[in-house]
Design a protein around this motif. Structure first.
Motif, PDB file in Angstrom:
ATOM      1  N   MET A 179      17.219   4.723  -1.226  1.00  0.00           N
ATOM      2  CA  MET A 179      16.952   4.519  -2.751  1.00  0.00           C
ATOM      3  C   MET A 179      18.113   5.138  -3.253  1.00  0.00           C
ATOM      4  O   MET A 179      18.802   4.619  -4.381  1.00  0.00           O
ATOM      5  CB  MET A 179      15.617   5.026  -3.054  1.00  0.00           C
ATOM      6  CG  MET A 179      15.144   4.651  -4.271  1.00  0.00           C
ATOM      7  SD  MET A 179      13.467   5.097  -4.574  1.00  0.00           S
ATOM      8  CE  MET A 179      13.715   6.691  -5.285  1.00  0.00           C
ATOM      9  N   ARG A 214      17.579  -5.511  -6.950  1.00  0.00           N
ATOM     10  CA  ARG A 214      15.884  -5.193  -6.733  1.00  0.00           C
ATOM     11  C   ARG A 214      15.778  -4.446  -5.487  1.00  0.00           C
ATOM     12  O   ARG A 214      16.240  -5.041  -4.421  1.00  0.00           O
ATOM     13  CB  ARG A 214      15.087  -6.396  -6.757  1.00  0.00           C
ATOM     14  CG  ARG A 214      13.673  -6.305  -6.561  1.00  0.00           C
ATOM     15  CD  ARG A 214      12.948  -7.374  -7.440  1.00  0.00           C
ATOM     16  NE  ARG A 214      13.635  -7.558  -8.666  1.00  0.00           N
ATOM     17  CZ  ARG A 214      13.534  -6.880  -9.764  1.00  0.00           C
ATOM     18  NH1 ARG A 214      12.612  -5.898  -9.971  1.00  0.00           N
ATOM     19  NH2 ARG A 214      14.090  -7.102 -11.117  1.00  0.00           N
ATOM     20  N   PHE A 215      14.781  -3.262  -5.415  1.00  0.00           N
ATOM     21  CA  PHE A 215      14.365  -2.759  -4.079  1.00  0.00           C
ATOM     22  C   PHE A 215      13.005  -3.085  -3.987  1.00  0.00           C
ATOM     23  O   PHE A 215      12.148  -2.972  -4.540  1.00  0.00           O
ATOM     24  CB  PHE A 215      14.526  -1.147  -4.424  1.00  0.00           C
ATOM     25  CG  PHE A 215      14.069  -0.392  -3.077  1.00  0.00           C
ATOM     26  CD1 PHE A 215      15.173   0.307  -2.705  1.00  0.00           C
ATOM     27  CD2 PHE A 215      12.773   0.002  -2.663  1.00  0.00           C
ATOM     28  CE1 PHE A 215      15.091   0.995  -1.444  1.00  0.00           C
ATOM     29  CE2 PHE A 215      12.738   0.841  -1.880  1.00  0.00           C
ATOM     30  CZ  PHE A 215      13.896   1.393  -0.981  1.00  0.00           C
ATOM     31  N   LEU A 243       9.569   5.426  -6.705  1.00  0.00           N
ATOM     32  CA  LEU A 243      10.227   4.107  -7.018  1.00  0.00           C
ATOM     33  C   LEU A 243       9.887   3.888  -8.551  1.00  0.00           C
ATOM     34  O   LEU A 243      10.608   3.834  -9.500  1.00  0.00           O
ATOM     35  CB  LEU A 243       9.718   2.870  -6.501  1.00  0.00           C
ATOM     36  CG  LEU A 243      10.232   2.548  -5.033  1.00  0.00           C
ATOM     37  CD1 LEU A 243       9.642   1.659  -4.275  1.00  0.00           C
ATOM     38  CD2 LEU A 243      11.746   2.209  -5.114  1.00  0.00           C
ATOM     39  N   ASN A 287      12.141   4.337 -11.652  1.00  0.00           N
ATOM     40  CA  ASN A 287      12.531   3.161 -12.899  1.00  0.00           C
ATOM     41  C   ASN A 287      12.311   3.959 -14.028  1.00  0.00           C
ATOM     42  O   ASN A 287      13.271   3.402 -15.061  1.00  0.00           O
ATOM     43  CB  ASN A 287      11.293   2.342 -12.555  1.00  0.00           C
ATOM     44  CG  ASN A 287      11.521   1.212 -13.537  1.00  0.00           C
ATOM     45  OD1 ASN A 287      10.469   0.973 -14.354  1.00  0.00           O
ATOM     46  ND2 ASN A 287      12.478   0.559 -13.643  1.00  0.00           N
ATOM     47  N   TYR A 324      12.341  -2.350  -8.993  1.00  0.00           N
ATOM     48  CA  TYR A 324      11.658  -2.254  -7.760  1.00  0.00           C
ATOM     49  C   TYR A 324      10.601  -3.465  -7.905  1.00  0.00           C
ATOM     50  O   TYR A 324       9.999  -3.769  -8.858  1.00  0.00           O
ATOM     51  CB  TYR A 324      11.153  -0.736  -7.482  1.00  0.00           C
ATOM     52  CG  TYR A 324       9.954  -0.414  -8.245  1.00  0.00           C
ATOM     53  CD1 TYR A 324       8.651  -0.404  -8.027  1.00  0.00           C
ATOM     54  CD2 TYR A 324      10.107   0.157  -9.777  1.00  0.00           C
ATOM     55  CE1 TYR A 324       7.558  -0.056  -8.753  1.00  0.00           C
ATOM     56  CE2 TYR A 324       9.228   0.578 -10.210  1.00  0.00           C
ATOM     57  CZ  TYR A 324       7.760   0.249  -9.872  1.00  0.00           C
ATOM     58  OH  TYR A 324       6.890   0.777 -10.554  1.00  0.00           O
ATOM     59  N   ASN A 356       9.034  -4.970 -12.551  1.00  0.00           N
ATOM     60  CA  ASN A 356       8.899  -3.978 -11.812  1.00  0.00           C
ATOM     61  C   ASN A 356       7.081  -3.604 -11.657  1.00  0.00           C
ATOM     62  O   ASN A 356       6.350  -3.782 -12.624  1.00  0.00           O
ATOM     63  CB  ASN A 356       9.426  -2.674 -12.225  1.00  0.00           C
ATOM     64  CG  ASN A 356      10.731  -2.904 -12.349  1.00  0.00           C
ATOM     65  OD1 ASN A 356      11.473  -3.399 -11.514  1.00  0.00           O
ATOM     66  ND2 ASN A 356      11.456  -2.587 -13.690  1.00  0.00           N
TER      67      ASN A 356
END
Length: 315
Positions: free
Chosen positions: A108, A119-120, A160, A164, A171, A235
């Motif tokens: 990350m 995007r993750f 995450l 954010n 994510y 997200n």
């Protein structure tokens, strides 16, 4: 494939593994460039076509992993590399946390430095819910992990969400129900375990009375969901499941019919960390992507049977 049609760079961590290799195969049918990072501790090089994919063999916790991510600058990461065995997580809590929390953070952190990162996608698990009894489980149910594995996956989600809020890190978390399918290596799930025993006409082991239930989702449906998640703009957390509840005893009976083998299971004590009942609602992800599971348990097991027979023929 949905909306992303322009050529993008997509990195799959754990891309030589059980789920990752399926995702790679699916992505090869798209215009995107596919990159794979895997330490090959449970995955195999042979699971992916190396001529068509860039493979970096390294540990997600390493500096090499960070350097590789910065070098290829992927637009998307599908993060599957993980310690996934609940029993291992109970015996080696630090190892589990190191891979699943520190490893995720390492990947990350590298992504946060990329200018065009989009995007993750994080592979999480129904294990974060623990023994929550509000079935079917919705994404807003309170997490109550009962294993270090469930805890480490929840921590990944929390990092995450936090990143954010802090730096607008994009994510999408997918919480998988019980994934099954044709596996070459890696942690055994209940279905793979039963299968190996039954084809040798040995008694499969059931922990507890066998009436505990699971939401079994076929690996092809999971791979499809992971690719659709690349397009999810909002997200958040999404369950990936069939929404069906099947007892372990019923699984045994469906498999007995399919394999035409009758075996008497050996019942043992319940294990710490095992959830009693599980069923996940997939309505939220369906609504956002139109995804629907294509495989019932019976159909998924049939497909698995076919793939195992093909493997034997190839060998």
């Amino acid at each position: 494939m949905g909306k992303i049609m322009r050529k993008k760079r997509i990195l799959i961590t754990g891309g030589c593994g059980f789920i990752g290799s399926r995702v790679v195969q699916n992505l090869l049918a798209t215009p995107h460039e596919v990159f794979v990072m895997d330490d090959l501790s449970s995955g195999h090089r042979s699971a992916i076509p190396e001529m068509l994919v860039d493979l970096k063999v390294c540990d997600i916790r390493s500096d090499a992993a960070q350097e590789y991510i910065k070098e290829i600058a992927p637009h998307f990461v599908i993060h599957l590399a993980a310690q996934i065995d609940v029993q291992v997580s109970l015996e080696q809590q630090q190892l589990d946390a190191d891979i699943n929390i520190m490893g995720t953070l390492n990947v990350m952190e590298a992504c946060k430095e990329l200018a065009d990162f989009e995007r993750f996608v994080f592979a999480s698990s129904a294990a974060v819910y623990g023994n929550s009894t509000e079935l079917p489980l919705m994404e807003d149910a309170a997490p109550m992990p009962i294993s270090p594995y469930g805890m480490s996956k929840w921590m990944g989600e929390q990092y995450l969400e936090l990143n954010n809020e802090m730096v607008d890190f994009p994510y999408c978390v997918l919480r998988f129900a019980n994934v099954y399918g044709q596996k070459e290596t890696g942690a055994k799930d209940v279905i793979s375990d039963f299968w190996d025993k039954m084809i040798h006409e040995k008694s499969p082991i059931i922990h507890g009375d066998g009436e505990q239930t699971r939401d079994f989702v076929y690996v092809a449906d999971i791979a499809e969901a992971l690719i659709l998640a690349l397009n999810v703009r909002k997200n958040g957390i999404y369950n990936i499941s069939t929404g069906e509840q099947t007892s372990i005893n019923d699984v045994l009976s469906v498999m007995s019919d399919l394999l035409q083998v009758t075996v008497v299971p050996e019942n043992r004590r319940n294990r710490i960390g095992d959830v009693r009942d599980s069923r996940l609602s997939n309505a939220k992800f369906q609504e956002v992507t139109g995804w629907r599971p294509q495989y019932t348990l019976a159909k998924g097991l049939e497909q698995m049977h076919l793939e195992k027979q093909e493997m034997v023929l190839v060998k």
